[in-house]
Design a protein around this motif. Structure first.
Motif, short mmCIF file in Angstrom:
data_model
loop_
_atom_site.label_atom_id
_atom_site.label_comp_id
_atom_site.label_asym_id
_atom_site.label_seq_id
_atom_site.Cartn_x
_atom_site.Cartn_y
_atom_site.Cartn_z
N ALA A 242 22.32 -11.93 16.26
CA ALA A 242 23.73 -12.26 16.43
C ALA A 242 24.24 -13.06 15.23
O ALA A 242 23.46 -13.64 14.47
N PRO A 243 25.56 -13.12 15.04
CA PRO A 243 26.12 -13.79 13.85
C PRO A 243 25.82 -15.28 13.80
O PRO A 243 25.76 -15.96 14.83
N ILE A 244 25.66 -15.79 12.58
CA ILE A 244 25.50 -17.20 12.32
C ILE A 244 26.40 -17.58 11.15
O ILE A 244 26.86 -16.70 10.41
N SER A 245 26.68 -18.85 11.00
CA SER A 245 27.45 -19.34 9.85
C SER A 245 26.54 -20.22 9.02
O SER A 245 26.25 -21.36 9.38
N ALA A 246 26.07 -19.68 7.88
CA ALA A 246 25.08 -20.39 7.08
C ALA A 246 25.29 -20.09 5.61
O ALA A 246 25.94 -19.10 5.24
N GLN A 247 24.73 -20.93 4.77
CA GLN A 247 24.76 -20.74 3.33
C GLN A 247 23.38 -20.97 2.74
O GLN A 247 22.55 -21.67 3.32
N ASN A 248 23.14 -20.36 1.59
CA ASN A 248 21.87 -20.59 0.91
C ASN A 248 21.96 -21.81 0.01
O ASN A 248 22.98 -22.52 -0.01
N ALA A 249 20.89 -22.05 -0.74
CA ALA A 249 20.83 -23.25 -1.58
C ALA A 249 21.89 -23.24 -2.67
O ALA A 249 22.25 -24.30 -3.20
N ASN A 250 22.42 -22.06 -3.00
CA ASN A 250 23.45 -21.95 -4.03
C ASN A 250 24.86 -22.07 -3.46
O ASN A 250 25.84 -21.96 -4.20
N GLY A 251 24.96 -22.28 -2.15
CA GLY A 251 26.26 -22.40 -1.53
C GLY A 251 26.92 -21.07 -1.20
O GLY A 251 28.11 -21.02 -0.89
N ASP A 252 26.15 -19.99 -1.26
CA ASP A 252 26.69 -18.67 -0.94
C ASP A 252 26.50 -18.37 0.54
O ASP A 252 25.45 -18.70 1.12
N THR A 255 23.92 -14.02 5.91
CA THR A 255 23.94 -13.60 7.31
C THR A 255 22.61 -13.82 8.01
O THR A 255 22.54 -13.66 9.24
N GLU A 256 21.57 -14.16 7.25
CA GLU A 256 20.28 -14.46 7.84
C GLU A 256 19.60 -15.57 7.07
O GLU A 256 19.75 -15.68 5.85
N VAL A 257 18.88 -16.41 7.78
CA VAL A 257 18.13 -17.51 7.17
C VAL A 257 16.83 -17.70 7.94
O VAL A 257 16.62 -17.11 9.01
N GLN A 258 15.97 -18.55 7.39
CA GLN A 258 14.69 -18.87 8.03
C GLN A 258 14.90 -20.04 8.99
O GLN A 258 15.53 -21.03 8.64
N ILE A 259 14.37 -19.90 10.20
CA ILE A 259 14.53 -20.96 11.19
C ILE A 259 13.72 -22.18 10.78
O ILE A 259 12.64 -22.06 10.19
N GLU A 260 14.24 -23.35 11.07
CA GLU A 260 13.51 -24.56 10.76
C GLU A 260 12.23 -24.62 11.59
O GLU A 260 12.18 -24.18 12.73
N GLY A 261 11.18 -25.14 10.96
CA GLY A 261 9.90 -25.25 11.65
C GLY A 261 8.94 -24.13 11.34
O GLY A 261 7.76 -24.22 11.68
N ILE A 262 9.42 -23.04 10.71
CA ILE A 262 8.56 -21.90 10.39
C ILE A 262 8.52 -21.73 8.87
O ILE A 262 9.57 -21.64 8.23
N PRO A 263 7.32 -21.67 8.28
CA PRO A 263 7.22 -21.52 6.82
C PRO A 263 7.95 -20.28 6.32
O PRO A 263 7.98 -19.25 7.01
N ASN A 268 8.66 -13.47 10.28
CA ASN A 268 9.05 -13.50 11.69
C ASN A 268 10.02 -14.63 11.97
O ASN A 268 10.60 -14.68 13.06
N GLY A 269 10.19 -15.56 11.02
CA GLY A 269 11.07 -16.69 11.22
C GLY A 269 12.52 -16.44 10.83
O GLY A 269 13.36 -17.34 10.95
N LEU A 270 12.87 -15.23 10.39
CA LEU A 270 14.25 -14.93 10.01
C LEU A 270 15.11 -14.69 11.26
O LEU A 270 14.66 -14.10 12.23
N TYR A 271 16.37 -15.14 11.18
CA TYR A 271 17.30 -14.90 12.28
C TYR A 271 18.69 -14.69 11.74
O TYR A 271 19.01 -15.06 10.60
#
Length: 510
Positions: A242-252, A255-263, A268-271
């Motif tokens: 489902a949709p999330i509102s997130a940015q990468n380290a460059n501020g871009d 639509t998907e990122v790694q969940i906290e707590g998972i290396p 498998n940690g992408l959402y």
């Protein structure tokens, strides 16, 4: 006697003796005598109730193999493979399914072509505990009456479904950092963990001595761990598309990122994604206890993490007890959640992030150590529709939480029908639990949020304005005690929880 006659007599005697000796070397069938067959059982095996175990017996039969028969105790046994008739060596493989905890035996009798027999007995030590060390890559069921030990971070991988029956107990091994144990449900995987009021599913630490037999008997409390012991394992993580509102380290925007707590090395940690109706399965009547193990500096796993989970997922009747970090945290997504109880959370009881666009209805919070609610909003340009939290009862007594509700200039929540009591005072008699000073600051908040229809039991000598700052006291109706409350949670639905059976809910109506 005549010498010639004597020699003739001796020769005849010796010939007769040789014939007798020759006849004595033959058996009754006129063939060479063979050895009796032999059979060897394996060393003692381990088994689990209702889970088949393969037992391999090694046999020799110089006269040729003919047949086998068997008998079993504390289980059912079937021969699944054996040598062909006439073979002189090989294996007889038996499938044994234990029926109860204890010791099981399988006695195998083999017969050779001469009708001779031999037997051997295999011993199986039977428990109801299964150690899980590998990710789940095919449809799997964890059954009532068994304990499953998570030997590490166990992922249900894409395409696989894990079904957990009510009454099952799942325990995490101790571990921190990259060794922290957790049950992780990856995107496109499914978790169907559906307990009931009489048979909840317990997620806890291996240090917890609770057993499936306890659960079946209605004893839902830990027999040896106090309800404020936390950080003994990880927690439960469910991820979706489902949709999330997130940015990468460059501020871009991403639509998907790694969940906290998972290396980051574990894909498998992408959402996150673009499917608001995505389903990760169904999770009902589960109790998650003693989790939140540390995975890095100031970073712990939540009791229940919902990352990008879609509204096709059912999440209801959830208890989180003594998690070192947050009780339940949403990272975006659209999932709707009903009936949540968080008791003794080490950080926030309820935490929302990344433009979660779902609903939380009917929630009880007991003795949070930090905020009862930390409510954040979008982290990228995607804003979604915001989320709502309704019908909540918050009992602060016990741990002296710093804030009741923590909001910021990105908050996108609408809250209503809130009941607060057990509010603390410090050593000087001042209010000790307050609403974040960021409230309401509508000028800075472009997402819009509201907190309305509050009732609160205010300590003697103080007023609602001492606790509900920034003008929020205008939404507060002071009541003498909770018996006169007209808002808050329906606490009766939490009768199955550890919090209730321990008496922690007695002051709020159970």
């Amino acid at each position: 006697m005549n010498f010639k006659v004597t020699l003739t007599y001796l020769a005849s005697f010796m010939l007769a003796s040789l014939l007798l000796i020759s006849c004595g070397d033959d058996n009754s069938s006129g063939t060479e005598q063979t050895e009796a067959p032999s059979v060897e059982a394996p060393a003692a095996l381990s088994g689990t109730v209702d889970e088949p175990v393969e037992i391999t017996f090694t046999i020799t039969a110089s006269a040729g193999y003919a047949s086998s028969s068997l008998s079993a105790e504390n289980g059912n046994a079937t021969i699944i493979s054996e040598p062909s008739t006439g073979e002189t060596s090989g294996s007889v493989v038996v499938e044994f399914t234990p029926t109860a905890i204890g010791t099981g035996t399988v006695d195998l009798i083999i017969t050779d072509a001469d009708g001779l027999t031999e037997d051997a007995t295999a011993i199986i030590n039977i428990s109801n505990t299964i150690i899980v060390t590998d990710n789940i890559t095919s449809n799997t069921t964890w059954r009532d009456g068994k304990t499953y030990i998570l030997g590490g971070r166990i992922a249900v991988e894409a395409g696989a479904t894990l079904t957990i029956e009510g009454g099952a107990v799942v325990k995490g091994e101790a571990g921190t950092g990259s060794n922290a144990t957790a049950l992780l449900v990856a995107r496109d995987a499914t978790l169907n963990a559906n307990g009931s009021e009489t048979a909840p599913i317990i997620f806890t630490s291996i240090a917890d001595e609770i057993t499936p037999e306890d659960v079946d008997a209605g004893n839902f409390a830990s027999p040896n761990l106090d309800p404020d012991i936390s950080g003994l394992w990880g927690g439960v993580i469910v991820l979706g598309n489902a949709p999330i509102s997130a940015q990468n380290a460059n501020g871009d925007d991403v639509t998907e990122v790694q969940i906290e707590g998972i290396p980051s090395s574990d894909s498998n940690g992408l959402y996150g994604g673009n499917d608001a109706t995505d389903s990760s399965g169904s999770i009902t009547y589960i109790s998650i206890r003693h989790g939140g193990s540390n995975i890095g500096e100031g970073n712990e796993i939540n009791g229940l993490t919902l990352g990008g989970v879609g509204n096709g997922t059912v999440v209801e009747n959830i208890e989180v007890v003594a998690n070192q970090d947050d009780g339940v945290e949403w990272f975006g997504g659209t999932v709707n959640v009903t009936n949540v109880l968080v008791w003794n959370s080490g950080d926030d009881a309820i935490d929302t992030d990344q433009a979660w666009a779902g609903t939380l209805d009917n929630v009880v919070i007991v003795s949070a150590y930090d905020s009862s609610f930390e409510l954040d909003g979008p982290e990228g340009n995607y804003t979604g529709s915001g989320h709502s939290i309704t019908n909540a009862t918050i009992y602060h007594k016990g741990n002296g939480a710093e804030e009741m509700i923590d909001v910021d200039d990105n908050t996108d929540v609408n809250m209503s029908n809130l009941l607060f009591f057990g509010l603390a005072t410090d050593e000087n008699g001042n209010a000790a639990n307050i609403i974040s000073s960021d409230y309401p600051d509508y000028a800075a908040n472009t997402n819009g949020y509201s907190i309305t229809n509050i009732e609160a039991v205010i300590p003697s000598g103080l007023t609602a304005a001492d606790y509900f700052t920034g003008g929020l006291d205008s939404e507060v109706t002071e009541i003498a005690d909770i018996s006169s409350a007209t808002v808050g949670a329906d606490v009766s639905v939490f009768g199955w929880t550890w919090a209730n059976v321990s008496g922690a809910l007695s002051s709020i109506g159970l």
